[in-house]
Each structure stands twice: as C-alpha cells, then as structure tokens.
Design a protein around this motif. Structure first.
Motif, PDB file in Angstrom:
ATOM      1  N   ARG A   1       1.137   0.255  -7.541  1.00 29.30           N
ATOM      2  CA  ARG A   1       0.132  -0.551  -6.837  1.00 29.30           C
ATOM      3  C   ARG A   1       0.637  -1.989  -6.726  1.00 29.30           C
ATOM      4  N   THR A   2      -0.139  -2.839  -6.077  1.00 21.16           N
ATOM      5  CA  THR A   2       0.221  -4.241  -5.887  1.00 21.16           C
ATOM      6  C   THR A   2       0.518  -4.924  -7.220  1.00 21.16           C
TER       7      THR A   2
ATOM      8  N   LYS B   1       0.803  -1.209   0.000  1.00 18.77           N
ATOM      9  CA  LYS B   1       0.000   0.000   0.000  1.00 18.77           C
ATOM     10  C   LYS B   1       0.848   1.278   0.000  1.00 18.77           C
TER      11      LYS B   1
ATOM     12  N   LYS C   1       1.090   4.544  -9.725  1.00 14.41           N
ATOM     13  CA  LYS C   1       0.204   5.483  -9.038  1.00 14.41           C
ATOM     14  C   LYS C   1       0.484   6.872  -9.612  1.00 14.41           C
TER      15      LYS C   1
END
Length: 171
Positions: free
Chosen positions: A9-10, A4, A15
């Motif tokens: 992102r995962t 997070k 982002k």
C-alpha cells in the motif's frame, strides 16, 4: 502519490498478494544466496555419434555460477564418436573397452572432482539452468540424490517422440 498498484500500500504495508509472492519466491532458485557445490557432469555413450554433438553443445550453454567439469566416457564406440569429441576440447574424454553403462558411469564417477556427480547420456540435451536448479534443490532439501524429468530433444523423429511420451517412458 496515488500508489494503487503493486504488492504494498501507499504506506508500504503489505497487501495480501505480498505474502503469496513471498511464498513463491522462497521456492525460486534465483533467490538462493548460499554457496553452490562444484559439479561433475558425466556423459556416457556407446556408438552415440548421431546425438553426441547436440548433447555436448547443450553442455556449452549451461549457466551455472560454480565450477563445472564435463566428463565424457566413451564405452568402446566403433562409430565416429571420437572424431566428434575433438570439437570439444574442454570435455574430458575417457575412452574404454566396452563394458556397459554401469561400468562407464563408475569410471566417470571415479574420474570426477566435483562435489556433486551428475549423470546424463549422449542422447540427451540439457536445459541451460539444469545444474543450477539441481544444486539449489539439493541444498534446500537436504537430500543426497535426485532425479528429474527427461525432456525429449527435438530431433524431428516421430518414433523418438512416441517412445518418450509413452507410459513408463523417460518423461
């Protein structure tokens, strides 16, 4: 798992911060991967014995991945500048009759072997990364000449501080 933080992102998709950081890193010289030019630093002085040593010590701390030569043009000093220069055997020392700063700079340029000629004076101290930032800026911009801010050495002199910070001063 539970990824997070960071700029992705995962699933590793970027982002919004990723693009902002990408833009910033394009401007940071440390990310430059090209070949940098050889540099000739020319230091001109006339009776500058009070500042020559600190100037030359700052030249010893330069961090530059390419070839660097330091050329000191003593424009006919009558103080102990030549004695101080003996402490710096890697500095190419040119002593000439006093003919003025412009003439001294031309003498230094004509003696230089570097692809880029860089001038400073004996009352200046160089930042360790000065040449690196200058070379990268030249490469990225396509300019053939540049200048930069002149930061005042911390001599503890309020007079030098006032001169350096006054309107039209070197900084």
């Amino acid at each position: 798992e539970n990824w997070k933080f960071g700029i992705t992102r995962t699933d590793r998709s970027p982002k919004p911060a990723f693009e902002a950081i990408k833009t910033i890193f394009k401007k940071i010289p440390q990310t430059f991967a090209g070949e940098l030019p050889s540099m000739s630093v020319i230091i001109c002085s006339y009776n500058g014995s009070s500042t020559v040593e600190s100037c030359l010590r700052s030249m010893q701390r330069l961090r530059y991945p390419g070839e660097v030569e330091i050329i000191f043009v003593d424009d006919g000093s009558t103080d102990n500048t030549q004695d101080i220069l003996q402490k710096f055997p890697r500095v190419r020392n040119i002593y000439q009759k006093n003919r003025g700063l412009g003439f001294a700079r031309n003498v230094g340029m004509n003696a230089a072997h570097g692809e880029v000629i860089v001038y400073t004076d004996s009352d200046c101290e160089a930042d360790e990364d000065w040449l690196y930032y200058l070379a990268v800026s030249l490469k990225r911009s396509g300019h053939v000449g540049m200048g930069g801010p002149n930061l005042i050495p911390d001599e503890g002199s309020w007079v030098a501080d006032c001169v350096g910070l006054s309107p039209g001063g070197p900084t």
